[in-house]
Design an enzyme around this catalytic site. Structure first.
Site, PDB file in Angstrom:
ATOM      1  N   CYS A 215      25.666  -3.049  27.006  1.00  0.00           N
ATOM      2  CA  CYS A 215      25.821  -2.630  25.607  1.00  0.00           C
ATOM      3  C   CYS A 215      25.671  -1.109  25.471  1.00  0.00           C
ATOM      4  O   CYS A 215      24.569  -0.580  25.660  1.00  0.00           O
ATOM      5  CB  CYS A 215      24.784  -3.359  24.763  1.00  0.00           C
ATOM      6  SG  CYS A 215      24.567  -2.720  23.101  1.00  0.00           S
TER       7      CYS A 215
ATOM      8  N   CYS B 148      23.181   0.092  22.796  1.00  0.00           N
ATOM      9  CA  CYS B 148      21.808  -0.194  23.232  1.00  0.00           C
ATOM     10  C   CYS B 148      21.271   0.947  24.097  1.00  0.00           C
ATOM     11  O   CYS B 148      20.088   1.281  24.023  1.00  0.00           O
ATOM     12  CB  CYS B 148      21.757  -1.490  24.036  1.00  0.00           C
ATOM     13  SG  CYS B 148      22.271  -2.962  23.134  1.00  0.00           S
TER      14      CYS B 148
END
Length: 141
Positions: free
Chosen positions: A64, A67
């Site tokens: 991600c 993230c």
């Protein structure tokens, strides 16, 4: 000679998978102690749900992109609070059961927990000002 030593050091490091399952291998600053990687459901129960301190739970994934931006930003702000709040990192690929239990449908998802209850939540990336407001609300500052 120096190249050989560097190669020996590199080869003596644990495999990437071992690092991922046990958290970061380096750093012992105060910020690192207030941030931890959840190991399993029992660890989550002990260190998050039963924590006497408020806990920010960062549900993330290695793949991600947002993230990778949010995690370090959040860790930095948590470390500035000097132990008033803890940060638990939960990799959804390693802990699918926790992601399902806490209804995580997208990453990053960040929960604010106090006394085992979710008191606030956001999904997606936030700037530092928004994160500071989120943390201040959690600790009541």
């Amino acid at each position: 000679m120096a190249q050989r030593l560097a190669l020996q050091r590199l080869l003596s490091l644990p495999a990437r998978g071992a690092l991922a399952s046990h958290g970061r291998a380096f750093g012992t600053s105060a910020g690192r102690r207030s941030t931890f990687n959840v190991q399993d459901g029992s660890d989550f129960q002990d260190r998050v749900v039963n924590s006497p301190k408020p806990v920010v739970v960062d549900f993330h994934a290695q793949w991600c992109g947002p993230c990778k931006i949010l995690g370090p930003r959040l860790e930095k702000l948590v470390s500035k609070l000097e132990g008033k709040v803890l940060m638990a990192k939960v990799d959804i690929d390693d802990h699918t059961d926790l992601a399902i239990e806490y209804e995580v449908s997208a990453v990053p998802t960040v929960l604010a927990m106090k006394n085992g209850d979710i008191v606030d939540k956001f999904v997606g990336i936030k700037d530092e000002d928004q994160l500071e407001a989120f943390l201040k609300k959690l600790i009541g500052a």
